[in-house]
Scaffold this active site. Structure first.
Site, mmCIF file in Angstrom:
data_model
loop_
_atom_site.group_PDB
_atom_site.id
_atom_site.type_symbol
_atom_site.label_atom_id
_atom_site.label_comp_id
_atom_site.label_asym_id
_atom_site.label_seq_id
_atom_site.Cartn_x
_atom_site.Cartn_y
_atom_site.Cartn_z
ATOM 1 N N ARG A 109 33.398 -19.744 28.119
ATOM 2 C CA ARG A 109 32.062 -19.589 27.356
ATOM 3 C C ARG A 109 31.036 -19.959 28.097
ATOM 4 O O ARG A 109 29.908 -19.399 28.040
ATOM 5 C CB ARG A 109 31.926 -20.615 25.990
ATOM 6 C CG ARG A 109 32.924 -20.206 24.951
ATOM 7 C CD ARG A 109 32.925 -21.241 23.965
ATOM 8 N NE ARG A 109 33.847 -20.964 22.807
ATOM 9 C CZ ARG A 109 33.599 -20.687 21.391
ATOM 10 N NH1 ARG A 109 32.363 -20.744 21.052
ATOM 11 N NH2 ARG A 109 34.434 -20.374 20.851
ATOM 12 N N TYR A 218 45.584 -18.335 26.590
ATOM 13 C CA TYR A 218 45.131 -17.080 27.639
ATOM 14 C C TYR A 218 44.680 -17.560 28.855
ATOM 15 O O TYR A 218 44.176 -18.691 28.827
ATOM 16 C CB TYR A 218 44.211 -16.084 26.670
ATOM 17 C CG TYR A 218 43.148 -16.875 26.144
ATOM 18 C CD1 TYR A 218 41.742 -16.998 26.779
ATOM 19 C CD2 TYR A 218 42.968 -17.095 24.891
ATOM 20 C CE1 TYR A 218 40.743 -17.496 26.097
ATOM 21 C CE2 TYR A 218 41.800 -17.504 24.041
ATOM 22 C CZ TYR A 218 40.708 -17.763 24.876
ATOM 23 O OH TYR A 218 39.662 -18.290 24.247
ATOM 24 N N ASP A 296 26.818 -18.198 12.843
ATOM 25 C CA ASP A 296 27.349 -19.242 12.258
ATOM 26 C C ASP A 296 26.376 -19.768 11.030
ATOM 27 O O ASP A 296 26.787 -20.162 10.140
ATOM 28 C CB ASP A 296 28.051 -20.319 12.947
ATOM 29 C CG ASP A 296 29.281 -19.878 13.622
ATOM 30 O OD1 ASP A 296 29.830 -18.688 13.535
ATOM 31 O OD2 ASP A 296 29.935 -20.997 14.009
HETATM 32 C C1 FAD Z 1 38.562 -23.030 17.759
HETATM 33 C C2 FAD Z 1 37.791 -22.095 17.808
HETATM 34 C C3 FAD Z 1 37.730 -20.820 18.452
HETATM 35 C C4 FAD Z 1 36.860 -19.703 18.345
HETATM 36 N N1 FAD Z 1 37.336 -18.496 19.019
HETATM 37 C C5 FAD Z 1 36.498 -17.507 18.960
HETATM 38 C C6 FAD Z 1 36.807 -16.133 19.829
HETATM 39 O O1 FAD Z 1 37.760 -16.190 20.522
HETATM 40 N N2 FAD Z 1 35.673 -15.124 19.545
HETATM 41 C C7 FAD Z 1 34.746 -15.416 18.896
HETATM 42 O O2 FAD Z 1 33.850 -14.356 18.778
HETATM 43 N N3 FAD Z 1 34.222 -16.490 18.307
HETATM 44 C C8 FAD Z 1 35.291 -17.514 17.977
HETATM 45 N N4 FAD Z 1 35.043 -18.633 17.494
HETATM 46 C C9 FAD Z 1 33.680 -18.756 16.724
HETATM 47 C C10 FAD Z 1 32.388 -19.088 17.488
HETATM 48 O O3 FAD Z 1 32.368 -20.203 18.364
HETATM 49 C C11 FAD Z 1 31.156 -19.195 16.823
HETATM 50 O O4 FAD Z 1 31.162 -18.160 15.874
HETATM 51 C C12 FAD Z 1 29.881 -19.128 17.695
HETATM 52 O O5 FAD Z 1 29.841 -20.215 18.525
HETATM 53 C C13 FAD Z 1 28.690 -19.043 16.794
HETATM 54 O O6 FAD Z 1 27.537 -18.985 17.557
HETATM 55 P P1 FAD Z 1 26.225 -19.541 16.997
HETATM 56 O O7 FAD Z 1 25.135 -19.162 18.242
HETATM 57 O O8 FAD Z 1 25.801 -18.926 15.857
HETATM 58 O O9 FAD Z 1 26.480 -21.180 16.907
HETATM 59 P P2 FAD Z 1 26.785 -22.354 17.787
HETATM 60 O O10 FAD Z 1 27.620 -21.839 18.756
HETATM 61 O O11 FAD Z 1 27.139 -23.343 16.815
HETATM 62 O O12 FAD Z 1 25.382 -22.763 18.480
HETATM 63 C C14 FAD Z 1 24.356 -23.284 17.753
HETATM 64 C C15 FAD Z 1 23.382 -24.186 18.517
HETATM 65 O O13 FAD Z 1 22.346 -24.854 17.840
HETATM 66 C C16 FAD Z 1 22.150 -26.040 18.344
HETATM 67 N N5 FAD Z 1 21.598 -26.715 17.100
HETATM 68 C C17 FAD Z 1 22.142 -26.966 15.902
HETATM 69 N N6 FAD Z 1 21.367 -27.623 15.066
HETATM 70 C C18 FAD Z 1 19.842 -27.527 15.763
HETATM 71 C C19 FAD Z 1 18.917 -28.189 15.446
HETATM 72 N N7 FAD Z 1 18.435 -28.807 14.277
HETATM 73 N N8 FAD Z 1 17.582 -27.857 16.279
HETATM 74 C C20 FAD Z 1 18.013 -27.357 17.419
HETATM 75 N N9 FAD Z 1 19.243 -26.790 17.846
HETATM 76 C C21 FAD Z 1 20.180 -27.016 17.015
HETATM 77 C C22 FAD Z 1 23.291 -26.484 18.632
HETATM 78 O O14 FAD Z 1 23.223 -27.549 19.516
HETATM 79 C C23 FAD Z 1 23.931 -25.288 19.369
HETATM 80 O O15 FAD Z 1 23.486 -25.099 20.828
HETATM 81 C C24 FAD Z 1 35.833 -19.718 17.589
HETATM 82 C C25 FAD Z 1 35.598 -20.833 16.997
HETATM 83 C C26 FAD Z 1 36.497 -21.854 16.793
HETATM 84 C C27 FAD Z 1 36.267 -23.302 16.230
#
Ligand code: FAD
Length: 403
Positions: A109, A218, A296
């Site tokens: 990642r 993996y 998410d």
């Molecule tokens: C065990 C596990 C395995 C996974 N494997 C996969 C995989 O193989 N392939 C895949 O596609 N997905 C996978 N996922 C899902 C994936 O990790 C998430 O769907 C993805 O990280 C979502 O990205 P995002 O940018 O929406 O949110 P996030 O990655 O949660 O990023 C959110 C960001 O916002 C910041 N933030 C939060 N609140 C605030 C605030 N109030 N002000 C400013 N910043 C803030 C956080 O610090 C963070 O940097 C997996 C999840 C888990 C739990």
């Protein structure tokens, strides 16, 4: 163009937020990314990426860079916890490439995030603001004002909440409370491949499936690292803690699992931080006025299909494309964006839930039946099952090309 004078604000600089910043920035839109953490960086474990995400990377000009840091496994396997029998095989080699036109890969990642951040940093119109947690926002009709956790205000033309499962932006917009905990916890670890001395498939994506638990492993970084994720049902729905025995039934799991699975369990430090598996019910609308959500924050999913981040990346490229076509009508762009995305993302959420309970973690006779039902499936059958997902998402045409 209207709206290009003032920056758009993105709350959250994870994979979704960084992709949105890059997608908008490449189109000449000024962007400010507000990240609460002291530095931009994601949790340092592996991630699987389906072929659907590569057309997004190509639009962003980072496809080759991502491939250069990735590993292409030959197969995704589901293996039985007790006898190591193969339940499902998804070939991800030549036949997969012929069918889907894009690879299935695994990547660290941190490496993926760095590629996106480096591309953002190369753009003068993208500003990355660490240590800037968003506490609340106000949509004033002609602009949006974010109040940060330390009491400052930041103004922008629009706001994209890419702030993850416990999104502050979503909480204020929809006020629905905590995500749905399902009573499972995930632990991740990475070990040097040289430390993996037992007999195990080091090259593929392997999922060991058992009643109420699974392990995925993996390789990463040219096979020098081994990524292991263990997931198991806890005794209650409480968030994971650092208690010594998070799973009262773990002794049985250790005792009765196949020796390879036992060796994998033994590599995990279960006393370290875990992630409580959670999601939310799918929704149709996650935009209001000049504010929208992605990743998410909009549609958190269980990780069954390994698509949460892939959906965030698809969202990001889609919303940027629609903003670019909307001539400053952010509210209209956000309505079109959620309309384009909600069915696909809801399907990922529902299917992930379904497979979690009715396939991955079955026990007893149900497990035998599922295994038997899958035994006769051909490669073509398996590809057909995945086509809705891996054939990808039809992005809006870039401005100028749109009809
Ligand atoms: C065990 C596990 C395995 C996974 N494997 C996969 C995989 O193989 N392939 C895949 O596609 N997905 C996978 N996922 C899902 C994936 O990790 C998430 O769907 C993805 O990280 C979502 O990205 P995002 O940018 O929406 O949110 P996030 O990655 O949660 O990023 C959110 C960001 O916002 C910041 N933030 C939060 N609140 C605030 C605030 N109030 N002000 C400013 N910043 C803030 C956080 O610090 C963070 O940097 C997996 C999840 C888990 C739990």
């Amino acid at each position: 163009m209207a709206g290009k004078q003032e920056p758009s604000l993105i709350v959250g600089g994870g994979l979704g937020g960084a992709t949105a910043a890059l997608a908008l920035g490449r189109k000449g839109w000024p962007v400010r990314v507000l990240e609460q953490a002291p530095e931009f960086g994601v949790i340092g474990y592996g991630i699987q990426l389906g072929p659907n995400v590569f057309s997004m990377f190509d639009r962003l000009g980072v496809g080759d860079a991502v491939l250069a840091q990735s590993i292409r496994p030959k197969a995704i396997l589901m293996i039985d916890w007790a006898d190591a029998g193969e339940i499902v095989r998804i070939p991800t080699g030549d036949s997969f490439m012929r069918r889907f036109g894009r690879p299935y890969v695994v990547i660290h990642r941190t490496d993926l995030h760095q590629i996106l951040l480096d591309a953002c940093k190369a753009l003068p119109n993208v500003e990355l603001l660490p240590m800037t947690g968003a506490a609340s926002f106000q949509d004033r009709g002609d602009r949006v004002v974010v109040r940060t956790e330390d009491g400052k205000t930041i103004e922008g033309a629009a706001l994209i909440g890419a702030d993850g499962l416990r999104s502050t932006v979503r909480n204020q917009m929809l006020d629905e409370g905590e995500p749905r905990m399902i009573g499972y916890v995930a632990h991740r670890t990475i070990v040097p491949m040289a430390d993996v001395t037992f007999d195990v498939d080091r090259d593929d994506v392997v999922l060991w499936s058992g009643p109420g638990f699974h392990i995925v492993h993996y390789p990463l970084r040219k096979g020098t690292l081994f990524n292991i994720v263990t997931v198991f049902k806890t005794s209650n729905d409480a968030p994971p803690s650092d208690t010594a025995s998070p799973h009262p039934d773990l002794d049985r799991v250790y005792r009765d699992s196949h020796p390879t699975m036992r060796s994998l369990w033994a590599m995990m430090d279960l006393s370290r931080r875990g992630w409580a598996s959670s999601d939310r019910d799918p929704i149709r609308h996650w935009s209001k006025g000049r504010v929208t959500l992605l990743g998410d924050a909009a549609h958190p999913t269980l990780q069954t299909l390994a698509q949460g981040a892939c959906m965030a990346i698809e969202d990001a490229v889609c919303v940027a494309e629609l903003i670019d076509q909307a001539d400053g009508d952010f509210a209209g762009a956000f309505r079109r964006y959620e309309n384009a995305r909600y069915l696909r993302t809801a399907r990922v959420q529902y299917e992930s839930r379904y497979l979690w309970d009715n396939f991955y973690h079955l026990g007893g006779l149900e497990r035998e039946v599922a295994r038997h039902a899958w035994a006769g499936r051909t490669e073509q059958d398996v590809f057909d099952c995945l086509a809705w997902l891996y054939d990808g998402f039809a992005l809006p045409e870039p401005r100028g090309k749109a009809a």
